[in-house]
Each structure stands twice: as structure tokens, then as C-alpha cells.
Design an enzyme around this catalytic site. Sequence first.
Site, short mmCIF file in Angstrom:
data_model
loop_
_atom_site.label_atom_id
_atom_site.label_comp_id
_atom_site.label_asym_id
_atom_site.label_seq_id
_atom_site.Cartn_x
_atom_site.Cartn_y
_atom_site.Cartn_z
N SER A 240 0.77 -1.18 0.01
CA SER A 240 0.13 0.06 0.13
C SER A 240 0.82 1.23 -0.03
CB SER A 240 -1.09 -0.14 1.08
OG SER A 240 -0.28 -0.23 2.25
N HIS A 270 -2.18 -8.76 1.82
CA HIS A 270 -1.77 -7.46 2.58
C HIS A 270 -3.04 -7.02 3.54
CE1 HIS A 270 0.16 -3.90 3.39
NE2 HIS A 270 -0.15 -3.13 2.39
N HIS A 317 5.43 -12.67 7.49
CA HIS A 317 5.53 -11.42 6.88
C HIS A 317 6.71 -11.22 6.22
CE1 HIS A 317 6.14 -6.71 7.17
NE2 HIS A 317 4.93 -6.92 7.57
N ARG A 326 2.58 -4.59 16.62
CA ARG A 326 1.50 -4.02 16.44
C ARG A 326 0.41 -5.09 16.89
NH1 ARG A 326 1.61 -2.82 10.26
NH2 ARG A 326 2.34 -4.89 10.29
N ASP A 372 -2.79 -8.00 11.30
CA ASP A 372 -3.75 -8.53 10.86
C ASP A 372 -4.59 -9.64 11.89
OD1 ASP A 372 -4.27 -6.51 8.88
OD2 ASP A 372 -2.51 -7.95 7.71
N1 HAX Z 1 0.41 -19.72 5.74
C1 HAX Z 1 0.93 -20.47 5.04
N2 HAX Z 1 2.18 -20.17 4.37
C2 HAX Z 1 2.81 -19.24 4.59
C3 HAX Z 1 2.51 -18.29 5.28
C4 HAX Z 1 1.27 -18.59 6.05
N3 HAX Z 1 0.85 -17.73 6.81
N4 HAX Z 1 3.43 -17.23 5.26
C5 HAX Z 1 4.24 -17.52 4.33
N5 HAX Z 1 3.82 -18.82 3.79
C6 HAX Z 1 4.59 -19.39 2.66
C7 HAX Z 1 4.53 -18.41 1.29
O1 HAX Z 1 2.94 -18.74 0.93
C8 HAX Z 1 5.49 -19.38 0.75
O2 HAX Z 1 5.11 -20.32 0.07
P1 HAX Z 1 5.63 -20.72 -1.42
O3 HAX Z 1 7.15 -21.27 -1.45
O4 HAX Z 1 4.91 -22.09 -1.74
O5 HAX Z 1 5.13 -19.78 -2.53
C9 HAX Z 1 6.39 -19.58 1.61
O6 HAX Z 1 5.71 -19.66 2.85
C10 HAX Z 1 7.72 -18.56 1.82
O7 HAX Z 1 7.08 -17.32 1.93
P2 HAX Z 1 7.77 -16.01 2.79
O8 HAX Z 1 8.92 -15.78 2.01
O9 HAX Z 1 7.83 -16.39 4.33
O10 HAX Z 1 6.76 -15.00 2.90
P3 HAX Z 1 6.59 -13.74 1.76
O11 HAX Z 1 7.59 -12.78 2.20
O12 HAX Z 1 6.43 -14.44 0.57
O13 HAX Z 1 4.94 -13.40 2.04
C11 HAX Z 1 3.16 -12.79 3.20
C12 HAX Z 1 4.54 -12.63 3.17
C13 HAX Z 1 2.85 -11.93 4.42
C14 HAX Z 1 2.43 -12.57 2.22
C15 HAX Z 1 2.77 -14.32 3.81
O14 HAX Z 1 3.45 -14.51 4.97
C16 HAX Z 1 1.25 -14.62 3.95
O15 HAX Z 1 0.68 -14.89 2.93
N6 HAX Z 1 0.85 -14.49 5.17
C17 HAX Z 1 -0.52 -14.71 5.31
C18 HAX Z 1 -1.33 -13.62 4.71
C19 HAX Z 1 -1.27 -12.18 5.80
O16 HAX Z 1 -1.39 -12.60 6.86
N7 HAX Z 1 -1.03 -11.06 5.03
C20 HAX Z 1 -0.78 -9.89 5.89
C21 HAX Z 1 0.64 -9.62 6.20
C22 HAX Z 1 0.93 -8.31 7.13
C23 HAX Z 1 0.27 -7.30 6.08
O17 HAX Z 1 0.89 -6.61 5.12
N8 HAX Z 1 -0.85 -6.61 6.56
O18 HAX Z 1 -1.47 -5.70 5.99
#
Ligand code: HAX
Length: 435
Positions: A240, A270, A317, A326, A372
Site C-alpha cells: 500500500s 496485505h 511477513h 502491532r 491482522d
Molecule cells: N501460511 C502458510 N504459508 C505461508 C504463510 C502463512 N501464513 N506465510 C508464508 N507462507 C509460505 C508462502 O506462501 C511461501 O510459500 P511458497 O514457497 O509455496 O510460495 C513460503 O511460505 C515463503 O514465504 P515467505 O518468504 O515466508 O513470505 P513472503 O514474504 O513471500 O510473503 C506474506 C509474506 C505476508 C504475504 C505471507 O506470510 C502470507 O501470505 N501470510 C498470510 C497472509 C497475511 O497475513 N498477510 C498480511 C501480512 C501483513 C500485512 O501486510 N498486513 O497488511
Amino acid sequence: MTALKEKLFEKIVAWRPRTARLLKEFSEVKVDEVNIGQIIGGMRDIKSMTTDISYLDPQEGIRFRGLTIPEVLEKLPKVPGSEMPYVEGFFFFLLTGDIPDEKDIQLVVNEFESRKKVPEYVFDVIRAIPIDSHPMTMLSAAIITMQRESVFVKRYENGLNKNDYWDPTYEDSLNLMAKLPEIAAFIYRLKYKNGSVIPSLNNADWGENFAHMMGVSEPYDDVSRLYFILHSDHESGNVSAHTGHLVASALSDIYYSISAMLNGLAGPLHGLANQEVLRWIQDVMNKMGGKIPTEDEMKKFVWDTLKSGHVIPGFGHAVLRKTDPRYMAQREFSLKHLHEDPIFKYVDMLYKVVPPILLEQGKAKNPWPNVDSQSGVIQWHYGVKEYDFYTVLFGVGRALGVCANIIWARALGYPLERPKSLTTDMLEEIAGIKK
Ligand code: HAX
């Protein structure tokens, strides 16, 4: 110039030589190296932007203008009779870097008060949107509709000096922010409360006025203050904030930039994760017939979600490598005010069972909860149960930080953002595997 703008201008004039010197004398100094994994992998960790509004340390979490969240909550002046600081004072802090006194807070309160009237056509536009649209769509559309109000556009058309870009950007930012709480509450009441809109109060702070317009009693004013402050900024690389910055770097005005920022926030990886957490918990609750699951039952739900190829919302994250402060600030609030809430019991249990499972699965780099994971349950507890609205609350808060960033980006003359992309052929050649 208003007193707030004058204070900001003094800060800008004092800061500019630092940026100018870095650019003039140290432009060639190397900061980072980039590898193929980062280029294909969403630019993780590449140090390629600058902001002084906040900094996110992977271990410690966010610092706003050098202060941690507990320090912000302790040091910023509180609304009399409340646990939480003024959002207005926090905005002063983000904008100037100074901890405000009562007079400084009043400057922001006065600025918002004089600019808060929402044009009637904005409400007409929101009413014209199909009622089953997502509230983020409504908020984004409401903001883009106001683009015709942009002071920046009018002054740019009349020939604006680059040194002065920040000034109409400040005007647009304050004009927009002053209206955001009322627009958000209007969307809530229109969509979920049969259109029974509650008019804005005069001379109330953001927290009190927002709670009033939402139709939710105390301590929802404090919940709102906490929520807006916690969600305001998370340095500049998140989707964002980065989107807002990127769009503004083309000299698109604040309305275009903040509307775009919201569109990025609306993704489930996000900001939308806060609604997804509640949706996930509701699903588990339905399957459990309302009863609190045992830890073993909860573990099974978590594994089932992972095995079906979904992420556990509210965990993980891209930068943080520990529990999000947070999350902790909201957890402390919950332990104090809603520890008996059944949904809090779910959230509390997830806090215990999810990290070891994500560690065992071995994919997520950060198994700990993020902001979140904990935010929805507080809203739910105080009666805001329409969880697809939660990202709107996030968006109103995030606008505070992104507007402050865009004003400063213009003040410091940051240029159009334009990273370079390569083809797969080129990457293969760099990797030494090109046929
Ligand atoms: N549940 C399951 N798998 C997860 C995970 C979770 N909560 N978090 C990461 N992973 C997985 C990823 O999907 C990725 O899998 P693949 O290799 O199969 O693609 C692997 O672990 C490596 O990911 P990462 O490097 O640890 O995480 P990223 O930097 O790629 O992504 C995310 C960060 C926040 C998008 C990710 O942790 C996620 O999808 N979390 C769940 C959604 C979420 O809570 N989003 C909000 C984040 C905070 C925010 O921005 N708020 O607005």
C-alpha cells in the site's frame, strides 16, 4: 501559511541540505547487491527506497520517527480520560518528527475541523455503487471522485516551482484526511445499517468523532485511535505505501495516489488479511458448533488449511522475523478489555498453535503473527462484526502515513520512480546457463 504548515516548512528547509549532500557527494556509494532470487522473488529486502517517517527492523518491528509502538503510546499526549493518544498528535509527529504538545495537537485539530465537510456528490457516488460491492471499492471510488478538488493539479497547471510541490500536496493531503473518517463511517452505515447515517460531531477528536459516526459507544473511540495509529505506516516498501509512493512519484495528486494505495491494501496477502482472519475463525466456529476447540482440534484445522494449499491469514511477513509489535499492542489491549471474548480465545489459541506448525511445515520465513491476526477480534467485540469492513479501517489509518510520506517526498524532490527490469534470457545469461 497556517502555523502547522510553517512548522513543517521549517523542518523541510532544515532537512533539504542533507538529501542534497548525499546526492551530490555520495551518489556512487554502494548500499546493496541484488541477486536473481530477489529479482524473481518480489524484490524482497532490496534496499532501494528512502523514508524518514518510519523504519521496520526485522527483529524489533516498526519505529515511527524513531519511537517504538510502546514509546509512541506512552509519550504522545493522550485524549483526556482515554488510554490512547490523539490521532491528530500522532499525525503531527509523523509529519514533523517532533512530539507534540497540546498546542501542536490543536493546530492539527483546527486544520482537520476547517476542511472536513465532505462534498455531497461524494455521498451520491457511493450511493450509486451496487450495495453488495466491497467497502474498499466504495472507499477507493469515493476518493478518486474527489480528484477534481486537487489543489496540486490547479497550481501545477498554473506553473508551479518544483521547490513548492510539497505545499499544494500538503493542502490536498489535509483536505483528504479531514474527510476520510466521515466517508468511511458513511460507507459503514450505508452498507450495513440500512443507510441510517450519523452526522459528524463538531470539535471532537478523530477517535471520538469516528466512534460517534459509526454508532459505537466507548471505548470504541480509543479502539479507533489505537487502530489508526498502529496501521498508519510500515516503512515504504509494503504494497500500500509503495503503491501510494509510486503513483505520487509521477506527480499524480493525492487523490489518485491514495485511491491506488487502497487498491493495493485490498489484497488478501496485505490489508485484506484482517477480514480473512475473522472469516477463517468463523468457519472454524461453525464447524465446531460454536464451542471452543481443543488445541489438538485447532491444530487439525490449521493443517487442513495448509494442506488445501491456503495460507494461514494473519501469520507471516515479508520483512518481520518476530511477532509483530502491532499484534502485541492489540493483544495487550485485548487481554485487558476482552480476555473473556470467545473469538479472542480462538485468536489466543492460534497465537500458540500456528507458529510451531508453520515452523514444522518449513516454508514460511516468519511463522509469527502479524497485525491482522489480532485486529478483527477487537472490532468484533465492540459490535463491528461486518468483517469485510475491517480493511477500510486499515486504509483510513494507512492514509496518515502515506500522505506524510508523499508530502516529504515532494519536499525533498524525490523523482519519478522507475526501476529496471530484465528478460528471462538476460537472467539466464547472467546465471551462465544461456544456451
Ligand atoms: N501460511 C502458510 N504459508 C505461508 C504463510 C502463512 N501464513 N506465510 C508464508 N507462507 C509460505 C508462502 O506462501 C511461501 O510459500 P511458497 O514457497 O509455496 O510460495 C513460503 O511460505 C515463503 O514465504 P515467505 O518468504 O515466508 O513470505 P513472503 O514474504 O513471500 O510473503 C506474506 C509474506 C505476508 C504475504 C505471507 O506470510 C502470507 O501470505 N501470510 C498470510 C497472509 C497475511 O497475513 N498477510 C498480511 C501480512 C501483513 C500485512 O501486510 N498486513 O497488511
